[in-house]
Design an enzyme around this catalytic site. Structure first.
Site, PDB file in Angstrom:
ATOM      1  N   ARG A  11       0.961  -0.963  -0.120  1.00 25.97           N
ATOM      2  CA  ARG A  11      -0.151  -0.021   0.044  1.00 25.97           C
ATOM      3  C   ARG A  11       0.985   1.152   0.023  1.00 25.97           C
ATOM      4  O   ARG A  11       2.206   1.261   0.609  1.00 25.97           O
ATOM      5  CB  ARG A  11      -0.857  -0.082   1.146  1.00 25.97           C
ATOM      6  CG  ARG A  11      -1.990  -0.922   1.473  1.00 25.97           C
ATOM      7  CD  ARG A  11      -2.794  -0.999   2.528  1.00 25.97           C
ATOM      8  NE  ARG A  11      -3.672  -2.053   2.615  1.00 25.97           N
ATOM      9  CZ  ARG A  11      -3.252  -3.270   2.999  1.00 25.97           C
ATOM     10  NH1 ARG A  11      -2.292  -3.453   3.766  1.00 25.97           N
ATOM     11  NH2 ARG A  11      -4.317  -4.232   3.156  1.00 25.97           N
TER      12      ARG A  11
ATOM     13  N   LYS B 211      -2.033  -0.475   8.002  1.00 29.11           N
ATOM     14  CA  LYS B 211      -3.428  -0.710   8.073  1.00 29.11           C
ATOM     15  C   LYS B 211      -3.925  -2.119   8.932  1.00 29.11           C
ATOM     16  O   LYS B 211      -4.586  -2.106   9.602  1.00 29.11           O
ATOM     17  CB  LYS B 211      -4.073  -1.009   6.480  1.00 29.11           C
ATOM     18  CG  LYS B 211      -5.380  -1.239   6.471  1.00 29.11           C
ATOM     19  CD  LYS B 211      -6.038  -1.581   5.079  1.00 29.11           C
ATOM     20  CE  LYS B 211      -7.493  -2.051   5.194  1.00 29.11           C
ATOM     21  NZ  LYS B 211      -8.137  -2.020   3.808  1.00 29.11           N
TER      22      LYS B 211
ATOM     23  N   HIS C  22      -3.969   3.460  -5.218  1.00 31.85           N
ATOM     24  CA  HIS C  22      -4.056   1.844  -5.113  1.00 31.85           C
ATOM     25  C   HIS C  22      -3.834   1.270  -6.398  1.00 31.85           C
ATOM     26  O   HIS C  22      -3.720  -0.071  -6.318  1.00 31.85           O
ATOM     27  CB  HIS C  22      -5.445   1.651  -4.393  1.00 31.85           C
ATOM     28  CG  HIS C  22      -5.390   0.914  -3.215  1.00 31.85           C
ATOM     29  ND1 HIS C  22      -4.512   1.052  -2.132  1.00 31.85           N
ATOM     30  CD2 HIS C  22      -6.138  -0.150  -2.966  1.00 31.85           C
ATOM     31  CE1 HIS C  22      -4.789   0.105  -1.263  1.00 31.85           C
ATOM     32  NE2 HIS C  22      -5.727  -0.732  -1.897  1.00 31.85           N
TER      33      HIS C  22
ATOM     34  N   ARG D 295      -0.730  -1.012  -6.345  1.00 29.79           N
ATOM     35  CA  ARG D 295      -0.980  -2.392  -5.747  1.00 29.79           C
ATOM     36  C   ARG D 295      -1.825  -3.252  -6.659  1.00 29.79           C
ATOM     37  O   ARG D 295      -1.639  -4.287  -6.956  1.00 29.79           O
ATOM     38  CB  ARG D 295      -1.853  -1.923  -4.542  1.00 29.79           C
ATOM     39  CG  ARG D 295      -1.993  -3.431  -3.432  1.00 29.79           C
ATOM     40  CD  ARG D 295      -2.364  -2.783  -2.040  1.00 29.79           C
ATOM     41  NE  ARG D 295      -3.004  -3.760  -1.285  1.00 29.79           N
ATOM     42  CZ  ARG D 295      -2.432  -4.715  -0.750  1.00 29.79           C
ATOM     43  NH1 ARG D 295      -1.119  -4.755  -0.445  1.00 29.79           N
ATOM     44  NH2 ARG D 295      -3.207  -5.673   0.162  1.00 29.79           N
TER      45      ARG D 295
ATOM     46  N   HIS E 294      -5.951 -11.191   1.916  1.00 30.37           N
ATOM     47  CA  HIS E 294      -7.497 -11.111   1.979  1.00 30.37           C
ATOM     48  C   HIS E 294      -7.965 -12.282   2.598  1.00 30.37           C
ATOM     49  O   HIS E 294      -7.335 -13.200   2.565  1.00 30.37           O
ATOM     50  CB  HIS E 294      -7.720 -11.079   0.406  1.00 30.37           C
ATOM     51  CG  HIS E 294      -7.612  -9.755  -0.189  1.00 30.37           C
ATOM     52  ND1 HIS E 294      -7.307  -9.543  -1.615  1.00 30.37           N
ATOM     53  CD2 HIS E 294      -7.239  -8.506   0.300  1.00 30.37           C
ATOM     54  CE1 HIS E 294      -7.265  -8.268  -1.985  1.00 30.37           C
ATOM     55  NE2 HIS E 294      -7.335  -7.785  -0.847  1.00 30.37           N
TER      56      HIS E 294
ATOM     57  N   TYR F  12     -10.992  -7.664  -6.286  1.00 31.04           N
ATOM     58  CA  TYR F  12     -10.074  -6.604  -6.147  1.00 31.04           C
ATOM     59  C   TYR F  12      -9.110  -6.161  -7.135  1.00 31.04           C
ATOM     60  O   TYR F  12      -8.729  -4.886  -7.519  1.00 31.04           O
ATOM     61  CB  TYR F  12      -9.352  -7.040  -4.885  1.00 31.04           C
ATOM     62  CG  TYR F  12      -8.194  -5.775  -4.300  1.00 31.04           C
ATOM     63  CD1 TYR F  12      -8.617  -4.874  -3.687  1.00 31.04           C
ATOM     64  CD2 TYR F  12      -6.816  -5.876  -4.767  1.00 31.04           C
ATOM     65  CE1 TYR F  12      -7.643  -3.935  -3.331  1.00 31.04           C
ATOM     66  CE2 TYR F  12      -5.840  -5.051  -4.425  1.00 31.04           C
ATOM     67  CZ  TYR F  12      -6.221  -4.003  -3.582  1.00 31.04           C
ATOM     68  OH  TYR F  12      -5.312  -2.972  -3.314  1.00 31.04           O
TER      69      TYR F  12
END
Length: 180
Positions: free
Chosen positions: A40, A63, A128, A131, A154, A163
């Site tokens: 990230r 995060k 993002h 990523r 995930h 994603y």
């Protein structure tokens, strides 16, 4: 918050790398780091020169709070060596131009990527995107969704595929062939 997309086209990825290389060594390295590690942007911006001198980057994700160990690819390693030269280990890798040893902020990283998006007429691009671009191309090369799921932390393969936009690719392909 807007939903951002990966850069799916390898030629576009290469063109953006060339654009950044010509524009700014810092911005070029930021883009390379993002598309080659899957980190990230909040974790990338905290990196110091000393963090990228070994074979792996070891960080605690901002995060999730989880410890992460990421191998630096040989191509990224070559670029890092060329870019960091004799910089001090405690220097931020993506230093702000406003003086002192401070990293650029998320908003500056966003601005850098938006400038490239404008130059290449790309939509749905944000920090993002780097990523997601990593994830998309990792999956296309390996087809290993379980590994990518673990890299991204995930909870399911379905979340990972959604994603990185692979589900969208499948839906688009199916719809393009649909007739009624």
């Amino acid at each position: 918050m807007n939903f951002v997309q990966p850069i799916r086209d390898q030629e576009k990825v290469d063109a953006i790398k060339a654009y950044f290389r010509k524009d700014s060594q810092r911005n070029y390295l930021l883009f390379l780091m993002g598309i080659n590690t899957g980190l990230r942007v909040s974790d990338i911006l905290k990196l110091k020169v000393g963090d990228v001198k070994e074979k792996h980057i070891t960080i605690r994700e901002q995060k999730t709070g989880k410890q992460k160990w990421i191998m630096i690819t040989p191509a990224l390693r070559r670029e890092l060596k060329a870019c960091i030269g004799d910089r001090q280990d405690d220097e931020f890798l993506f230093k702000s131009r406003q003086g002192g040893n401070k990293p650029i902020g998320r908003s500056m990283a966003y601005k850098i990527l938006r400038n490239a998006a404008t130059a290449f007429k790309l939509k749905d691009i944000g920090t993002h995107t780097m990523r997601k671009t990593f994830g998309y191309h990792f999956y296309q090369q390996t087809k290993d969704v379980a590994m990518l799921q673990e890299i991204f932390n995930h909870s399911s393969p379905d979340i990972t595929l959604k994603y990185i936009g692979v589900n969208q690719d499948g839906m688009d392909k199916a719809m393009s062939k649909f007739r009624i």
